[in-house]
Design a protein around this motif. Structure first.
Motif, PDB file in Angstrom:
ATOM      1  N   ASP A 125     -10.790  21.494 -20.848  1.00  0.00           N
ATOM      2  CA  ASP A 125      -9.903  22.096 -19.852  1.00  0.00           C
ATOM      3  C   ASP A 125     -10.854  21.846 -18.400  1.00  0.00           C
ATOM      4  OD1 ASP A 125      -8.681  23.830 -18.049  1.00  0.00           O
ATOM      5  OD2 ASP A 125      -9.021  25.577 -18.975  1.00  0.00           O
ATOM      6  N   PRO A 126     -10.298  21.046 -17.533  1.00  0.00           N
ATOM      7  CA  PRO A 126     -10.997  20.882 -16.087  1.00  0.00           C
ATOM      8  C   PRO A 126     -11.358  22.113 -15.394  1.00  0.00           C
ATOM      9  CG  PRO A 126      -8.879  19.942 -16.205  1.00  0.00           C
ATOM     10  CD  PRO A 126      -8.941  20.342 -17.573  1.00  0.00           C
ATOM     11  N   THR A 127     -10.255  23.213 -15.651  1.00  0.00           N
ATOM     12  CA  THR A 127     -10.476  24.083 -14.636  1.00  0.00           C
ATOM     13  C   THR A 127     -11.584  25.184 -15.115  1.00  0.00           C
ATOM     14  OG1 THR A 127      -8.996  25.613 -16.102  1.00  0.00           O
ATOM     15  CG2 THR A 127      -7.962  24.036 -14.492  1.00  0.00           C
ATOM     16  N   GLN A 128     -12.155  24.446 -16.113  1.00  0.00           N
ATOM     17  CA  GLN A 128     -13.526  25.383 -16.685  1.00  0.00           C
ATOM     18  C   GLN A 128     -14.848  24.813 -16.302  1.00  0.00           C
ATOM     19  OE1 GLN A 128     -13.081  28.756 -18.051  1.00  0.00           O
ATOM     20  NE2 GLN A 128     -11.175  28.325 -17.390  1.00  0.00           N
ATOM     21  N   GLU A 129     -14.474  23.760 -15.740  1.00  0.00           N
ATOM     22  CA  GLU A 129     -15.978  22.907 -15.353  1.00  0.00           C
ATOM     23  C   GLU A 129     -16.730  23.853 -14.050  1.00  0.00           C
ATOM     24  OE1 GLU A 129     -16.970  20.189 -16.694  1.00  0.00           O
ATOM     25  OE2 GLU A 129     -15.490  20.461 -18.141  1.00  0.00           O
ATOM     26  N   PRO A 130     -18.120  23.406 -14.137  1.00  0.00           N
ATOM     27  CA  PRO A 130     -18.876  24.125 -13.057  1.00  0.00           C
ATOM     28  C   PRO A 130     -18.556  24.024 -11.766  1.00  0.00           C
ATOM     29  CG  PRO A 130     -20.113  23.300 -14.835  1.00  0.00           C
ATOM     30  CD  PRO A 130     -18.955  22.737 -14.996  1.00  0.00           C
ATOM     31  N   HIS A 131     -17.998  22.687 -11.464  1.00  0.00           N
ATOM     32  CA  HIS A 131     -17.917  22.552 -10.111  1.00  0.00           C
ATOM     33  C   HIS A 131     -16.254  22.960  -9.606  1.00  0.00           C
ATOM     34  CE1 HIS A 131     -16.360  19.087 -12.424  1.00  0.00           C
ATOM     35  NE2 HIS A 131     -15.443  19.020 -11.701  1.00  0.00           N
ATOM     36  N   PHE A 132     -15.693  23.792 -10.449  1.00  0.00           N
ATOM     37  CA  PHE A 132     -14.101  23.876 -10.133  1.00  0.00           C
ATOM     38  C   PHE A 132     -14.115  24.976  -8.876  1.00  0.00           C
ATOM     39  CE2 PHE A 132     -10.556  26.903 -10.614  1.00  0.00           C
ATOM     40  CZ  PHE A 132      -9.404  26.070 -10.659  1.00  0.00           C
ATOM     41  N   LEU A 133     -15.112  25.985  -8.806  1.00  0.00           N
ATOM     42  CA  LEU A 133     -14.774  26.699  -7.428  1.00  0.00           C
ATOM     43  C   LEU A 133     -15.093  25.694  -6.212  1.00  0.00           C
ATOM     44  CD1 LEU A 133     -16.515  30.011  -8.819  1.00  0.00           C
ATOM     45  CD2 LEU A 133     -13.893  29.460  -8.593  1.00  0.00           C
ATOM     46  N   GLN A 134     -15.883  24.842  -6.221  1.00  0.00           N
ATOM     47  CA  GLN A 134     -16.384  24.095  -5.293  1.00  0.00           C
ATOM     48  C   GLN A 134     -15.096  23.325  -4.708  1.00  0.00           C
ATOM     49  OE1 GLN A 134     -19.277  24.170  -3.579  1.00  0.00           O
ATOM     50  NE2 GLN A 134     -18.726  22.503  -2.303  1.00  0.00           N
ATOM     51  N   ASP A 135     -14.174  22.538  -5.594  1.00  0.00           N
ATOM     52  CA  ASP A 135     -13.148  22.054  -5.093  1.00  0.00           C
ATOM     53  C   ASP A 135     -12.182  21.885  -6.447  1.00  0.00           C
ATOM     54  OD1 ASP A 135     -11.156  20.116  -4.417  1.00  0.00           O
ATOM     55  OD2 ASP A 135     -12.381  18.450  -4.398  1.00  0.00           O
ATOM     56  N   PRO A 136     -11.246  22.842  -6.468  1.00  0.00           N
ATOM     57  CA  PRO A 136     -10.428  23.117  -7.791  1.00  0.00           C
ATOM     58  C   PRO A 136      -9.036  21.949  -7.903  1.00  0.00           C
ATOM     59  CG  PRO A 136      -9.840  24.514  -6.287  1.00  0.00           C
ATOM     60  CD  PRO A 136     -10.992  23.954  -5.692  1.00  0.00           C
ATOM     61  N   TYR A 137      -8.956  21.185  -6.749  1.00  0.00           N
ATOM     62  CA  TYR A 137      -7.668  20.338  -6.768  1.00  0.00           C
ATOM     63  C   TYR A 137      -7.586  19.357  -7.724  1.00  0.00           C
ATOM     64  CZ  TYR A 137      -7.120  23.716  -3.176  1.00  0.00           C
ATOM     65  OH  TYR A 137      -6.977  24.632  -2.310  1.00  0.00           O
ATOM     66  N   PRO A 138      -8.870  18.326  -7.853  1.00  0.00           N
ATOM     67  CA  PRO A 138      -8.739  17.367  -8.880  1.00  0.00           C
ATOM     68  C   PRO A 138      -8.347  18.233 -10.313  1.00  0.00           C
ATOM     69  CG  PRO A 138     -10.818  17.184  -7.492  1.00  0.00           C
ATOM     70  CD  PRO A 138     -10.035  18.394  -7.233  1.00  0.00           C
ATOM     71  N   ALA A 139      -8.918  19.360 -10.707  1.00  0.00           N
ATOM     72  CA  ALA A 139      -8.702  19.850 -12.038  1.00  0.00           C
ATOM     73  C   ALA A 139      -7.163  20.257 -12.148  1.00  0.00           C
ATOM     74  CB  ALA A 139      -9.819  20.963 -12.146  1.00  0.00           C
ATOM     75  N   HIS A 140      -6.624  20.721 -11.083  1.00  0.00           N
ATOM     76  CA  HIS A 140      -5.465  21.244 -11.074  1.00  0.00           C
ATOM     77  C   HIS A 140      -4.509  19.973 -11.197  1.00  0.00           C
ATOM     78  CE1 HIS A 140      -6.291  25.271  -8.794  1.00  0.00           C
ATOM     79  NE2 HIS A 140      -5.792  25.260 -10.038  1.00  0.00           N
ATOM     80  N   ALA A 141      -4.830  18.853 -10.615  1.00  0.00           N
ATOM     81  CA  ALA A 141      -4.044  17.783 -10.552  1.00  0.00           C
ATOM     82  C   ALA A 141      -4.014  17.137 -11.908  1.00  0.00           C
ATOM     83  CB  ALA A 141      -4.577  16.709  -9.675  1.00  0.00           C
TER      84      ALA A 141
END
Length: 390
Positions: free
Chosen positions: A3-19
């Protein structure tokens, strides 16, 4: 896949994970141990926000489920956590305070407060845009509108920030009681010595034909205090950061500050101050984006993800001030669309105009990847934004 939305850097830039999640499906079961479904597509998000089968009645959803949380009812059961007709009645009472005309009358006050805050900035050196303007401006404005005494405003701001302390339920619960207890006491004081603020008018509605209960009055007051500045604080920081990272756009608005109002929708779309809409759940089975969602499960609508959906906004990761972004979902959609949106836009416009005009050499004081974001998935905002002046 992980799940990319659980990666540590998600809060820094959530948009790649959302995509990445949206590329699989715009509506899919939430992962990472979270219940329900996640909506990341624009069309699906807009549909979900307007679908009456997705209820916001949290009291009904959690009834009988048991919980260790001790949120104050005034925070747990606000206007945002209800459906018509109750929601309609409460919203009608506050809407008139945020009409275009009402906000226009507030503009001179907003401009004066903005100038007073910027007068405290150094002539050169470093300033924190968040602490020096993005936080105090909306707090002062909403507290003035509600009639909160100046001496109490730092406490109000602190409690509000604590309500979004992700991963710290005890802090959130304690802040909810502190805020509700404070508003209960303020309402009692105003009841004995009425004034002309929005809160005074709501008290009159409680005592008049509208039959606003004491619990509803406290809840409305708390909601207006919190929602009245949290979104704007984040929107201000996100908008200035976006401009500082896009020099061509920044130069355009510096040269033509009268274009700032037209640029606001694109700035709000580009980095939404609210990442995920408040709680919803299905009251019956709902088909959304080709996915069948069972009855009785939570649905998380990711507003930030929807605003970066290439199916609605081509090249969504590009800040384009010429884009028509009026259909963005940063303020939500439907009957629960943010009632204070006109005030928030006025504050962002006035603040950006003042900053870009008074400090033409403004630039980031630290690399963007060193900026710290608030540790919550509900809102998206910076904890600080150091800028160089001169």
């Amino acid at each position: 896949m992980n799940d990319p939305t659980q990666e540590p850097h998600f809060l820094q830039d959530p948009y790649p994970a959302h995509a990445a999640v949206r590329s699989i499906s715009p509506v899919r079961p939430a992962s990472g141990g979270r219940p329900g479904y996640l909506v990341t597509g624009y069309a699906e998000a807009r549909e979900a926000l307007g679908d009456a089968r997705l209820s916001k009645d949290t009291a009904a959803f959690f009834a009988g489920k048991g919980s260790r949380r001790r949120l104050h009812p005034a925070v747990a059961h606000t206007m945002l956590a209800g459906d018509p007709p109750q929601h309609t009645r409460l919203r009608t009472l506050v809407t008139k305070a945020f009409t275009t005309g009402a906000v226009a009358r507030l503009r001179p006050f907003i401009a004066r407060v903005t100038d007073e805050l910027l007068d405290r900035w150094p002539a050169d050196g470093t300033a924190d845009f968040v602490a020096g303007l993005a936080v105090p401006l909306p707090v002062i404005v909403i507290c003035e509108l509600l009639g909160v005494p100046q001496a109490d405003r730092p406490d109000v701001q602190r409690w509000s920030a604590q309500l979004f302390a992700a991963g710290e339920p005890d802090v959130v619960d304690a802040a909810s009681h502190a805020m509700a207890d404070y508003m209960t006491a303020l309402i009692a004081t105003k009841g004995r010595d009425p004034g002309s603020s929005l809160l005074d008018r709501l008290i009159a509605a409680r005592d008049g034909a509208d039959h606003l209960s004491e619990a509803e009055l406290v809840s409305l007051a708390v909601l207006l205090l919190v929602a009245g500045h949290e979104t704007t604080t984040n929107a201000l920081g996100n908008a200035l950061l976006a401009l500082l990272q896009h020099p061509a756009a920044l130069d355009c608005l510096r040269a033509k500050p009268d274009d700032i109002p037209a640029a606001l929708d694109e700035l709000l779309r580009f980095d939404s101050a609210v990442s995920t809409a408040t709680f919803r759940f299905t009251t019956e089975a709902v088909e959304l984006g080709g996915t069948e969602i069972p009855a009785g499960v939570p649905v998380q609508v990711a507003l930030g993800a929807a605003n970066r959906d290439p199916a609605r906004f081509p090249a969504p990761d590009r800040l384009d001030l010429d884009r028509n972004a009026t259909a963005h979902l940063a303020f939500g959609h439907g009957i629960h669309r943010c009632v204070g949106a006109p005030l928030a836009k006025a504050e962002v416009e006035i603040a950006l105009r003042a900053v870009l005009t008074r400090f033409p050499g403004l630039r980031l004081a630290v690399p963007a990847d060193r900026l710290e974001w608030r540790h919550t998935r509900l809102v998206r905002g910076l904890t600080s934004l150091p800028v160089l002046i001169g």
